[in-house]
Design a protein around this motif. Structure first.
Motif, PDB file in Angstrom:
ATOM      1  N   GLU A  33       0.831  -1.212   0.000  1.00  0.00           N
ATOM      2  CA  GLU A  33       0.000   0.000   0.000  1.00  0.00           C
ATOM      3  C   GLU A  33       0.864   1.259   0.000  1.00  0.00           C
ATOM      4  OE1 GLU A  33       0.387  -1.962   2.664  1.00  0.00           O
ATOM      5  OE2 GLU A  33      -1.497  -2.866   3.325  1.00  0.00           O
ATOM      6  N   ALA A 150      -6.570   3.539  -2.852  1.00  0.00           N
ATOM      7  CA  ALA A 150      -7.552   3.162  -1.836  1.00  0.00           C
ATOM      8  C   ALA A 150      -6.844   2.436  -0.695  1.00  0.00           C
ATOM      9  CB  ALA A 150      -8.638   2.282  -2.446  1.00  0.00           C
ATOM     10  N   GLY A 151      -5.994   1.480  -1.044  1.00  0.00           N
ATOM     11  CA  GLY A 151      -5.217   0.796  -0.020  1.00  0.00           C
ATOM     12  C   GLY A 151      -4.334   1.774   0.745  1.00  0.00           C
ATOM     13  N   ARG A 153      -4.879   4.952   1.306  1.00  0.00           N
ATOM     14  CA  ARG A 153      -5.651   5.834   2.203  1.00  0.00           C
ATOM     15  C   ARG A 153      -6.195   5.045   3.398  1.00  0.00           C
ATOM     16  NH1 ARG A 153     -10.583   8.406   2.883  1.00  0.00           N
ATOM     17  NH2 ARG A 153     -10.496  10.671   3.219  1.00  0.00           N
ATOM     18  N   VAL A 154      -6.518   3.774   3.180  1.00  0.00           N
ATOM     19  CA  VAL A 154      -6.893   2.923   4.315  1.00  0.00           C
ATOM     20  C   VAL A 154      -5.721   2.856   5.291  1.00  0.00           C
ATOM     21  CG1 VAL A 154      -7.417   0.555   5.016  1.00  0.00           C
ATOM     22  CG2 VAL A 154      -8.596   1.547   3.036  1.00  0.00           C
ATOM     23  N   LEU A 155      -4.554   2.620   4.765  1.00  0.00           N
ATOM     24  CA  LEU A 155      -3.363   2.527   5.616  1.00  0.00           C
ATOM     25  C   LEU A 155      -3.092   3.838   6.340  1.00  0.00           C
ATOM     26  CD1 LEU A 155      -0.734   1.151   6.594  1.00  0.00           C
ATOM     27  CD2 LEU A 155       0.342   1.953   4.478  1.00  0.00           C
ATOM     28  N   SER A 157      -5.096   6.170   7.093  1.00  0.00           N
ATOM     29  CA  SER A 157      -6.128   6.397   8.111  1.00  0.00           C
ATOM     30  C   SER A 157      -5.858   5.567   9.355  1.00  0.00           C
ATOM     31  CB  SER A 157      -7.512   6.045   7.547  1.00  0.00           C
ATOM     32  OG  SER A 157      -7.823   6.880   6.447  1.00  0.00           O
ATOM     33  N   ARG A 158      -5.406   4.339   9.163  1.00  0.00           N
ATOM     34  CA  ARG A 158      -5.096   3.494  10.318  1.00  0.00           C
ATOM     35  C   ARG A 158      -3.870   4.024  11.066  1.00  0.00           C
ATOM     36  NH1 ARG A 158      -6.454  -2.055   6.925  1.00  0.00           N
ATOM     37  NH2 ARG A 158      -8.675  -2.108   7.453  1.00  0.00           N
ATOM     38  N   ILE A 176      -3.416  11.606   3.592  1.00  0.00           N
ATOM     39  CA  ILE A 176      -4.814  11.198   3.400  1.00  0.00           C
ATOM     40  C   ILE A 176      -5.474  12.051   2.318  1.00  0.00           C
ATOM     41  CG2 ILE A 176      -7.084  11.221   4.555  1.00  0.00           C
ATOM     42  CD1 ILE A 176      -5.555  10.261   7.129  1.00  0.00           C
TER      43      ILE A 176
ATOM     44  N   THR B 135      -8.069  -5.915   2.411  1.00  0.00           N
ATOM     45  CA  THR B 135      -7.808  -4.832   3.350  1.00  0.00           C
ATOM     46  C   THR B 135      -8.806  -4.763   4.487  1.00  0.00           C
ATOM     47  OG1 THR B 135      -9.264  -3.337   2.150  1.00  0.00           O
ATOM     48  CG2 THR B 135      -6.957  -3.388   1.481  1.00  0.00           C
ATOM     49  N   ALA B 140     -12.121  -0.709  -1.103  1.00  0.00           N
ATOM     50  CA  ALA B 140     -10.764  -0.989  -1.581  1.00  0.00           C
ATOM     51  C   ALA B 140     -10.687  -2.390  -2.169  1.00  0.00           C
ATOM     52  CB  ALA B 140      -9.769  -0.837  -0.429  1.00  0.00           C
ATOM     53  N   ILE B 202     -12.155   6.367  -0.395  1.00  0.00           N
ATOM     54  CA  ILE B 202     -11.998   5.108   0.349  1.00  0.00           C
ATOM     55  C   ILE B 202     -10.854   5.278   1.332  1.00  0.00           C
ATOM     56  CG2 ILE B 202     -11.298   2.696   0.134  1.00  0.00           C
ATOM     57  CD1 ILE B 202     -12.707   2.720  -2.635  1.00  0.00           C
ATOM     58  N   PRO B 203     -11.034   5.012   2.614  1.00  0.00           N
ATOM     59  CA  PRO B 203     -12.268   4.652   3.292  1.00  0.00           C
ATOM     60  C   PRO B 203     -13.158   5.869   3.476  1.00  0.00           C
ATOM     61  CG  PRO B 203     -10.461   4.718   4.873  1.00  0.00           C
ATOM     62  CD  PRO B 203      -9.873   5.012   3.536  1.00  0.00           C
ATOM     63  N   THR B 206     -13.156   7.687   7.221  1.00  0.00           N
ATOM     64  CA  THR B 206     -12.105   8.519   7.815  1.00  0.00           C
ATOM     65  C   THR B 206     -12.724   9.844   8.244  1.00  0.00           C
ATOM     66  OG1 THR B 206     -10.515   7.517   6.316  1.00  0.00           O
ATOM     67  CG2 THR B 206      -9.838   9.569   7.385  1.00  0.00           C
ATOM     68  N   GLU B 211      -8.267  14.780   7.665  1.00  0.00           N
ATOM     69  CA  GLU B 211      -7.875  15.041   6.287  1.00  0.00           C
ATOM     70  C   GLU B 211      -7.606  16.524   6.093  1.00  0.00           C
ATOM     71  OE1 GLU B 211     -10.514  13.291   3.461  1.00  0.00           O
ATOM     72  OE2 GLU B 211      -9.356  14.019   1.740  1.00  0.00           O
TER      73      GLU B 211
ATOM     74  N   GLY E 267     -10.938   1.765   9.628  1.00  0.00           N
ATOM     75  CA  GLY E 267     -10.519   1.879   8.235  1.00  0.00           C
ATOM     76  C   GLY E 267     -11.415   1.134   7.272  1.00  0.00           C
TER      77      GLY E 267
ATOM     78  N   LEU F 111      -2.676  -2.899  10.261  1.00  0.00           N
ATOM     79  CA  LEU F 111      -2.497  -1.905   9.205  1.00  0.00           C
ATOM     80  C   LEU F 111      -3.026  -2.355   7.849  1.00  0.00           C
ATOM     81  CD1 LEU F 111       1.176  -0.805  10.007  1.00  0.00           C
ATOM     82  CD2 LEU F 111      -0.936   0.397  10.628  1.00  0.00           C
TER      83      LEU F 111
END
Lengths: 273, 273, 273, 273, 273, 273
Positions: A33, A150-151, A153-155, A157-158, A176, B135, B140, B202-203, B206, B211, E267, F111
């Motif tokens: 990611e 997308a992956g 932004r998921v990461l 965010s986490r 982000i 994920t 995603a 995505i996500p 968030t 952001e 997420g 993550l």
């Protein structure tokens, strides 16, 4: 051709250096990611771009930005490692917090990199370039890019959720936001080319004769004990406007495979011949 | 829990066995565009599915179908290897066609697998499971799945173009059709959840506070000598309906990074300390 | 932060496109001797640079140049693939030269990338980032960089010898020259810091007390039947000026290892307990 | 041909077994700075050695020594694992030190190897043989070997700093000394062949006609905002005595790349054709 | 500790150098069936050996022999590359046999190793050490070793069949014989410890209470359309003498899995929460 | 062709979720001893099966069962992650048990996967398919399968020992039992084909003329200082009934290798030519 400015794209501040968070941040550098992946993916897509040259420009411009993301994330990793313990002597081993840090941080941040970032993920696994998806098909590549963002932004965010360091939160809020834009821009290329109806199926240049279209819009249910899940994919027009969705229990249409006997002298056992 | 029927999902006929085509077909089994990848990707997504259980059912149903694709492709590889040369003795070496086949086929089809399929790509590189993208984020994952199917259909179309064996063409036309459906079904999940507007960014969970939204809809042009490429991504409303696209030349906003001197006893050179 | 100019660093001309040469050129992109490696190696070293900041500048400047080398090599690969055969139908299979090309080229140039460069080596193995050597020790890193450039210039020289395309020869002669300079500049850092005498042993900050110096300048001959090979390393002053070389037959100084019995309940066989 | 003596090359004592240190020691076995790498690197270089046979003897003699280093390090790992916890039951989980050890040690030391050494690094990533550098060029190989030993001595110094077990410190002081010698002996080969002046550029057999020498001694500054860093590499005679260093801002000399339209039936999108 | 004799364990003669056969021989060096694997596998098993020390001696003795096998195979590869073409100029490209060799040989034998052996398999994929199986359980390790030697002898037999070079056939007949012995010796350890009855199930130290023995000797048939295949495994006493074989159609015994909703701030997409 | 039932093969209960145990369980999914490996190994062996078709049926039936093992283990991992900490804020960092968990768990469970299973081992290293052993030789494959199940049962026994969660112990006792059966069934195929006497040496079809049988039953002792270890392998009839075991000190039978000088223009140094 590439050039460099000595300042970072975004400011990096670390108020409470944390070697565990350094390990976690590595996922954003060398994870699937992460930024190496997108930098290289857009770069290789640009080098293979055929058709309207503006897409090449779009790709190389963003590839270049992603290189700058690697750079400020790398600085963030190093700053988080500033006060990492460098020995595991008796007094340290007895302090459970120090012990937890020594056990929990990436040991190669101590042993291999001298307290700086590495091109690895949060498990210390080096990034490998097989994750650079570049097919020469604009639609497939744009989906791959939106997936990567997308992956990403998921990461991010986490990671934002994990830390309470204000500097790190600020830097991640920038990432982000950029991932938001990058998701948008790749999907905007699909919009610009007619959305799903114009783009699908990918590749949209496969001749109709090459497709057994009686199987193209049917959901096959392989479940032995449940009905097919109902949704947008089981009835109504297909997203490409070329067909109607339906569903059907899956069943074999082919033969029972058999390869017969092994060739003599093929290295099999005699009883196979 | 899985079960098996002894017949193949689709019939496999090979009229003119061709060891070079066997090598190429491996890409559809063990390549990043191949069936092991999608089978495992949907399987792991299903095992981590949270939220509406119908998506778990959708994922596992198609994971199961993809296992059947591996199976008939594996049979196709073996049938293409049926008459592969097994020695490189003098007479063979002098026949340039035989020499080209011996040089061009995957040598491990002779040496390692005994003339059958392997979980490797067309270069003989084993598939590695880092390509299983799952994920825990539905959006995603659906993009990742559509990407995988887009790559898969590009590959199947190229394989279709490469061969003139009618049996292989027939089998590939089935794969092309299934890849059409699978592209559709994953994107249909996005449609069902509000399309791009509902799904992006995505996500979509968030928090806004995480952001830096002033950077969320701006195309950054890192080119020194060209205008930003114009398109759907440079003006007008964003795809998620939350903002307006704009563009701007990229420029550094951060500091020049500096890590100062190395710690004594950190394994650096004295002159760094 | 990085920026990009739309022109290539060096001109790329291919007069006789050759898909086999495209495969070979991949080694210069994604091989361990290739440009992705040096670009990333210098980049990560720069991000971890501590001590005199001019070395950081030196590293990042050359990292940036290497990114441009990837770019023009990627274009060269694509141009060499321009006329690659895209099918293996009967007429093609009968022409041994076409058969040799189809068998000999990287099949993924047809199947996966759509006739353009990939981040893989000449065997199609993806580059993996474990080859990015960055230790945080200036001396170790400079040797690693000189090594990378030595391997790179060996490779470029061999590619030069393989081709007779004038455009490719011209491009490679530029790469050969740049590899000359890059070998020079990394070793010049060592010169600037006192040459071998000032730099060795690496790290030169290891305290004397941590080294069993009676073993530091002795060549150990492990051969059972030959004298130790004589050379600069068997007598005379050591390169660091701290000792005198000598030699001696190797012999065991330790114990015969024994781990005793396996723990009960450790998953061993009973007879090991 | 190889033979074996049942005693270790150096004595291994572990007074305070420490499973976290066992994990760290793995870097010296299966890391890129470790002993498997150098053993195999010198071995493969020896098998490909051409020219003066004494270099083959030198290589194989030291390859053989490195195999013995793997052996005593492997024993050290096993001894450090002697008292590793084998369960995570309630009482253990409540003791934070035990919890830190269980979380911090390599879980595969418990699960996979039965409390002994593995051919992996400190992250548990298996060594892969792509790190065996053997080019057939004596100069490139000697630099690669000095690099490996520099990395090795940096690592051994860091491990020495981490532990306060006297047996481990003693063993590491031997390794540090041997790495000193091995750095020396590989660079001594370069000295013996004329030092940098005789050896550079590597390969020194590339014909002058293959090199665009106007680019061979020029530092290219790709920075947009900083002067070129000044040093031994920006003026004065080059290290090989063949030229004079100079510097210059980098600038594009090539064309803007363009690949035109995609071939019909190449698996691209219609809009690219 | 290891030592070395300058002569090879077995004589290597190559009468008709063949670069394609050099590529194939690489499988016996760096393939999963190859000599690096067994050398390292026996070495690491020896380093972890607990229980009767004679098995450690057995392992290290044969590990040492396998190192010698790498050595003579490496020489065989180099000799097969002696006359490899080093350029692909016009005249060469027109000769289909030369073209087939250039396309078919491992390009890195030209580009990377300078016409000598590499630690890679026949596809050019580097050996990775995850294939070193060493569990600390004597029974599991002996089976793993017999497996490795079985794969090795299958490979050597196929290589023998491929070539008609008398020197290569002679060398391979030695390898085939040694693989016979090595299969024997590892299985002889199992015989010595009571054969299958004494050894199985592995580990034979797992307490009876840890095993749901009602599932230990039942063949589960997962086929939907075929009877369970009948054989030694469906009736009669089990090989360990502890039970009776039976068979039964497989069926689910567990629940339908459900993970419920995703955590807020994890997420996931909002619609999963 | 594959089908799916929505229930798990075995019930999964987790009473005390434990993120560290989740990490350890990953070894049983994506480790070399894990279920992906056996599922894919039996599947690919089935696809290449030649000879008596009942072995194909046996292989595919058990491959299918192993897919179901992946499924319930994946559920077990997710359940163990249910209460994993998702942030490392101040209060958490001060609690040493939380700190140990955060440092000790697989960071990518937080993550990358969103608290669910991944196709990786306990170190987070992705499974790679090179571990799928399928040679086309029934004997070699059965040994490989018994090896895989032996490793699997060793692992399951160690996991059983590590945990005191009753649900996990119950699930593992089922796995231990199935691994018992699977060890049995693969070795039963060997029994059915004549045991070691009928099966060995593998392949038993290698012509006698291809084997230098004077080396086939001799233990070679490469030790310089110890007698050959005595056992079933040093005297008495061989396991295949074809010979008599003996032993002998190892000694070189070959030449000292020499490759002479490097070719001009081969990229070597001048002094090698």
């Amino acid at each position: 051709m590439f050039f460099h400015n000595s300042k970072l794209q975004y400011e990096v501040r670390v108020e409470k250096p944390n070697p565990l968070f350094a390990k976690m941040l590595q996922q954003a550098i060398g994870g699937v990611e992460g930024e190496i992946r997108v930098a290289m993916q857009y770069f290789f897509q640009a080098m293979g771009a055929r058709g309207n040259p503006k897409y090449r420009d779009l790709l190389i411009a963003t590839a270049t930005e992603e290189l700058s993301h690697i750079e400020f994330l790398g600085h963030a990793v190093a700053l988080n490692l500033e006060k990492a313990p460098a020995h595991m002597k008796d007094e340290a081993a007895k302090d459970p917090v120090v012990a937890a840090i020594l056990g929990g941080m990436n040991p190669r941040h101590l042993l291999s990199s001298g307290l700086s970032a590495m091109p690895v993920n949060a498990n210390g696994v080096p990034f490998d370039m097989s994750h650079v998806y570049a097919t020469g098909n604009l639609g497939a590549d744009m989906l791959a890019n939106a997936t990567a963002e997308a992956g990403g932004r998921v990461l991010a965010s986490r990671l934002y959720e994990l830390t309470d360091d204000p500097g790190m939160k600020d830097m991640l809020s920038f990432l982000i936001a950029r991932d938001t834009m990058h998701q948008q821009q790749w999907l905007a290329v699909i919009e610009e080319n007619g959305g799903f109806e114009g783009t699908l199926p990918i590749p949209n240049s496969t001749p109709q004769s090459a497709e057994a279209t009686e199987h193209s819009y049917v959901f096959l249910n392989t479940s032995l004990d449940k009905e097919a899940p109902q949704g947008r994919w089981t009835s109504g027009p297909s997203l490409d406007g070329r067909g109607q969705f339906s569903m059907r229990p899956a069943q074999p249409m082919g033969q029972e495979p058999s390869l017969g006997k092994a060739r003599p002298d093929s290295g099999a056992q005699k009883e196979q011949m």
